[in-house]
Design an enzyme around this catalytic site. Sequence first.
Site, short mmCIF file in Angstrom:
data_model
loop_
_atom_site.label_atom_id
_atom_site.label_comp_id
_atom_site.label_asym_id
_atom_site.label_seq_id
_atom_site.Cartn_x
_atom_site.Cartn_y
_atom_site.Cartn_z
N LYS A 159 0.86 -1.19 0.00
CA LYS A 159 0.00 0.00 0.00
C LYS A 159 0.89 1.24 0.00
O LYS A 159 1.79 1.37 0.85
CB LYS A 159 -0.87 -0.03 1.25
C1 E4P Z 1 -8.08 1.89 4.00
O1 E4P Z 1 -7.41 1.50 3.10
C2 E4P Z 1 -7.90 3.20 4.63
O2 E4P Z 1 -6.64 3.32 5.17
C3 E4P Z 1 -8.96 3.39 5.66
O3 E4P Z 1 -10.19 2.94 5.11
C4 E4P Z 1 -9.08 4.79 6.20
O4 E4P Z 1 -10.21 4.89 6.99
P1 E4P Z 1 -10.47 6.12 8.00
O5 E4P Z 1 -10.75 7.33 7.20
O6 E4P Z 1 -11.63 5.68 8.81
O7 E4P Z 1 -9.21 6.26 8.81
#
Ligand code: E4P
Length: 222
Positions: A87
């Site tokens: 990622k």
């Molecule tokens: C997923 O890949 C993201 O990092 C995550 O959904 C972020 O979510 P949040 O905005 O609730 O922190």
Amino acid sequence: MKFFIDTADIEEIKEAMSWGALAGVTTNPSLYAKTGGKLADFEDHMVKIAEICEGLPVSAESTAKTTDAMVAEGEHLASLAPNIVVKLPVCAESLAATHALAEEGIKVNMTLVFSAPQALLAARAGARYVSPFVGRFDDIGDEGLDHLEEIVTCIHNYDFGHEVEIITASVRTPHHVTQAALMGADIATVPFGALKKCLKHPLTDQGLASFEADWKKVTGEK
Ligand code: E4P
């Protein structure tokens, strides 16, 4: 639409995976920090998640800042388990790193995507997954789902020469999940609490209560 769980919590992952309905996991540095994990345990933690998920994609986020460092960290993370997806947060350095990693056959999930141009550039660079955030727009009084719809339309308008799946991220509610599915987003990555809410409906509870009460009339049970 596929469901991923958005957490680094091992118990949550085990419980959600036991449902037999999930297709992957996404983590990020904040989610790992929330588990109380330390740097020295990060890689083992990701490997453990990858093992629990038996071949399903598990996103492990790089915190590197330069293209070279992202490529090196990405190669290392991908070497930990065959189902680890690297990622990377969208930026110039990560586009170049994505291109290099994709050339090596390493899958990248490009995260922190808030606009269609960011998503299109990520896909063009070779990202296997593009993660537009919904809830963080809502948090600042904007309409996250409107932005998601633009991104889904733009990505689906083109053939990038490789498979690109949209992971609806920053999901807060079952409504986000429904709307993402109606738009044709490929995946929703959902925190455990919101996943459990997706299972609930007051009419289901009411229906179950009346079935149980009526069945007692059949069995004679008091
Ligand atoms: C997923 O890949 C993201 O990092 C995550 O959904 C972020 O979510 P949040 O905005 O609730 O922190």
